[in-house]
Design a protein around this motif. Structure first.
Motif, PDB file in Angstrom:
ATOM      1  N   GLY A  64       0.780  -1.228   0.000  1.00  0.00           N
ATOM      2  CA  GLY A  64       0.000   0.000   0.000  1.00  0.00           C
ATOM      3  C   GLY A  64       0.808   1.272   0.000  1.00  0.00           C
ATOM      4  N   GLU A  65       0.124   2.349   0.241  1.00  0.00           N
ATOM      5  CA  GLU A  65       0.562   3.736   0.262  1.00  0.00           C
ATOM      6  C   GLU A  65       0.476   4.367  -1.133  1.00  0.00           C
ATOM      7  OE1 GLU A  65       4.395   3.800   2.466  1.00  0.00           O
ATOM      8  OE2 GLU A  65       3.132   4.679   4.033  1.00  0.00           O
ATOM      9  N   VAL A  66       0.121   5.646  -1.125  1.00  0.00           N
ATOM     10  CA  VAL A  66      -0.058   6.394  -2.366  1.00  0.00           C
ATOM     11  C   VAL A  66       1.280   6.509  -3.100  1.00  0.00           C
ATOM     12  CG1 VAL A  66      -0.699   8.617  -3.366  1.00  0.00           C
ATOM     13  CG2 VAL A  66      -2.002   7.695  -1.428  1.00  0.00           C
ATOM     14  N   GLY A  67       1.267   6.154  -4.369  1.00  0.00           N
ATOM     15  CA  GLY A  67       2.457   6.250  -5.183  1.00  0.00           C
ATOM     16  C   GLY A  67       3.461   5.135  -4.982  1.00  0.00           C
ATOM     17  N   LYS A  68       3.200   4.236  -4.036  1.00  0.00           N
ATOM     18  CA  LYS A  68       4.119   3.130  -3.756  1.00  0.00           C
ATOM     19  C   LYS A  68       3.447   1.765  -3.845  1.00  0.00           C
ATOM     20  CE  LYS A  68       6.929   5.862  -0.524  1.00  0.00           C
ATOM     21  NZ  LYS A  68       7.450   5.941   0.874  1.00  0.00           N
ATOM     22  N   SER A  69       2.147   1.746  -4.052  1.00  0.00           N
ATOM     23  CA  SER A  69       1.396   0.490  -4.018  1.00  0.00           C
ATOM     24  C   SER A  69       1.750  -0.404  -5.199  1.00  0.00           C
ATOM     25  CB  SER A  69      -0.105   0.771  -4.031  1.00  0.00           C
ATOM     26  OG  SER A  69      -0.491   1.471  -2.874  1.00  0.00           O
ATOM     27  N   GLU A  70       1.897  -1.703  -4.914  1.00  0.00           N
ATOM     28  CA  GLU A  70       2.218  -2.680  -5.941  1.00  0.00           C
ATOM     29  C   GLU A  70       1.420  -3.954  -5.749  1.00  0.00           C
ATOM     30  OE1 GLU A  70       6.930  -1.700  -6.912  1.00  0.00           O
ATOM     31  OE2 GLU A  70       6.397  -3.487  -5.758  1.00  0.00           O
ATOM     32  N   LEU A  71       1.223  -4.661  -6.851  1.00  0.00           N
ATOM     33  CA  LEU A  71       0.773  -6.049  -6.826  1.00  0.00           C
ATOM     34  C   LEU A  71       2.007  -6.889  -7.121  1.00  0.00           C
ATOM     35  CD1 LEU A  71      -1.504  -8.188  -6.709  1.00  0.00           C
ATOM     36  CD2 LEU A  71      -1.722  -7.895  -9.197  1.00  0.00           C
ATOM     37  N   ARG A  72       2.256  -7.901  -6.291  1.00  0.00           N
ATOM     38  CA  ARG A  72       3.480  -8.681  -6.406  1.00  0.00           C
ATOM     39  C   ARG A  72       3.201 -10.180  -6.414  1.00  0.00           C
ATOM     40  NH1 ARG A  72       7.696  -6.037  -1.958  1.00  0.00           N
ATOM     41  NH2 ARG A  72       7.968  -4.006  -2.989  1.00  0.00           N
ATOM     42  N   GLN A  73       4.073 -10.921  -7.072  1.00  0.00           N
ATOM     43  CA  GLN A  73       4.172 -12.352  -6.862  1.00  0.00           C
ATOM     44  C   GLN A  73       5.485 -12.582  -6.131  1.00  0.00           C
ATOM     45  OE1 GLN A  73       3.913 -14.911 -10.302  1.00  0.00           O
ATOM     46  NE2 GLN A  73       4.248 -16.772  -9.112  1.00  0.00           N
ATOM     47  N   VAL A  74       5.412 -13.353  -5.049  1.00  0.00           N
ATOM     48  CA  VAL A  74       6.550 -13.500  -4.148  1.00  0.00           C
ATOM     49  C   VAL A  74       6.899 -14.976  -3.991  1.00  0.00           C
ATOM     50  CG1 VAL A  74       7.381 -13.045  -1.798  1.00  0.00           C
ATOM     51  CG2 VAL A  74       5.843 -11.417  -2.914  1.00  0.00           C
ATOM     52  N   ASP A  75       8.197 -15.270  -3.916  1.00  0.00           N
ATOM     53  CA  ASP A  75       8.646 -16.636  -3.652  1.00  0.00           C
ATOM     54  C   ASP A  75       8.337 -16.968  -2.192  1.00  0.00           C
ATOM     55  OD1 ASP A  75      10.239 -18.911  -2.887  1.00  0.00           O
ATOM     56  OD2 ASP A  75      11.506 -18.568  -4.640  1.00  0.00           O
ATOM     57  N   PRO A  76       7.471 -17.961  -1.942  1.00  0.00           N
ATOM     58  CA  PRO A  76       7.073 -18.233  -0.556  1.00  0.00           C
ATOM     59  C   PRO A  76       8.187 -18.836   0.294  1.00  0.00           C
ATOM     60  CG  PRO A  76       6.130 -19.862  -2.027  1.00  0.00           C
ATOM     61  CD  PRO A  76       6.770 -18.824  -2.902  1.00  0.00           C
ATOM     62  N   GLN A  77       9.260 -19.310  -0.342  1.00  0.00           N
ATOM     63  CA  GLN A  77      10.366 -19.906   0.414  1.00  0.00           C
ATOM     64  C   GLN A  77      11.430 -18.882   0.785  1.00  0.00           C
ATOM     65  OE1 GLN A  77       9.948 -23.046   1.359  1.00  0.00           O
ATOM     66  NE2 GLN A  77       8.059 -23.069   0.146  1.00  0.00           N
ATOM     67  N   THR A  78      11.687 -17.934  -0.117  1.00  0.00           N
ATOM     68  CA  THR A  78      12.778 -16.977   0.102  1.00  0.00           C
ATOM     69  C   THR A  78      12.300 -15.560   0.364  1.00  0.00           C
ATOM     70  OG1 THR A  78      12.986 -16.394  -2.246  1.00  0.00           O
ATOM     71  CG2 THR A  78      14.188 -18.350  -1.484  1.00  0.00           C
ATOM     72  N   GLY A  79      11.036 -15.264   0.037  1.00  0.00           N
ATOM     73  CA  GLY A  79      10.515 -13.918   0.179  1.00  0.00           C
ATOM     74  C   GLY A  79      10.901 -12.988  -0.951  1.00  0.00           C
ATOM     75  N   ALA A  80      11.656 -13.500  -1.937  1.00  0.00           N
ATOM     76  CA  ALA A  80      12.084 -12.669  -3.061  1.00  0.00           C
ATOM     77  C   ALA A  80      10.897 -12.306  -3.941  1.00  0.00           C
ATOM     78  CB  ALA A  80      13.135 -13.410  -3.883  1.00  0.00           C
TER      79      ALA A  80
END
Length: 255
Positions: A64-80
């Motif tokens: 979240g946050e204005v101008g910083k919000s993203e939709l992400r896919q994340v590696d559930p093992q490493t958090g990358a």
């Protein structure tokens, strides 16, 4: 006549007193459980996490946050972060729900829900939504949303609101409903700003279980922004729990 009338009056007074003096029924306290930690997983400390969702082995996160919000896919093992995309129009992103080939996302005060294409990570459309958006999940037939108050709101597949229900814990309103996870006909909700998740029966609005997660990353070690927020169901009794700008997420068992 006077004696009979007096007995009637006396009986009425006794009954009235009995009603007035009868104890008020109170709800039994909801059981509180503590999660069993299975593993700590790295998490981007710059991610102001607003939503976590597993789709099979794939983990998606909304920040979240204005101008910083993203939709992400994340590696559930490493958090990358595997891939990410900024929200359009500098929207403040909130909770997400994966439904088929779409990812639906609420916005905080922008008055829209976004339908994303899960494969391309591009917006398909925006749908007007009244009020604030906080948490979101899908129970297999409908969307369930929260707006920071004490209600769950229900939306049909086209994201038209169909109703809502007030949520109570121990007979009292449960406000601060935030990030959601729909699991086996129940709804888990982060109870902002507390370090708890509450499990809600969406048919009655009654909280029937509370998970105290204060032992994962103690509040004394955090700043006021780093509140508990994310919960994603993995399988069975296993969940992933995280928070805003947390350096770690926690894979836990909720008995």
């Amino acid at each position: 006549m006077w004696r009979v009338a007096s007995r009637s009056v006396l009986t009425s007074l006794v009954l009235t007193a009995t009603v007035i003096c009868a104890p008020v029924a109170r709800a039994e306290p909801v059981p509180v459980i503590v999660p069993t930690v299975l593993a700590a997983v790295p998490h981007d400390p710059g991610a102001y996490s607003e939503g976590l969702e597993f789709d099979g082995p794939d983990l998606y996160e909304a920040t979240g946050e204005v101008g910083k919000s993203e939709l992400r896919q994340v590696d559930p093992q490493t958090g990358a972060v595997i891939r990410s995309v900024p929200l359009p129009n500098d929207y403040f992103g909130e909770g997400i729900a994966v439904v088929g080939e779409s990812i639906w996302q609420l916005t905080y005060r922008d008055g829209v829900a976004i339908e994303w294409d899960k494969v391309s990570f591009t917006p398909r459309r925006e749908v007007p939504v009244a009020g604030q958006g906080w948490g979101l999940c899908h129970d297999g037939g409908r969307f369930v949303a929260s707006d920071g108050g004490d209600r769950l709101r229900f939306f049909d597949p086209s994201f038209t609101e169909t109703g809502s229900i007030r949520v109570t814990r121990d007979g009292q309103p449960q406000a601060g409903l935030n990030e959601l996870a729909c699991v086996d006909g129940q709804v888990w909700a982060a109870a902002w700003p507390d370090d708890t998740f509450v499990r809600i029966d969406p048919g009655t609005g009654v909280v029937n279980l509370v998970a105290d997660v204060s032992g994962l990353w103690p509040a004394a070690q955090r700043n006021p922004r780093q509140v508990v927020s994310g919960i994603a169901h993995i399988a069975g009794s296993e969940y992933l729990i995280s928070g805003k700008e947390w350096p770690r997420s926690y894979r836990v068992m909720l008995p």
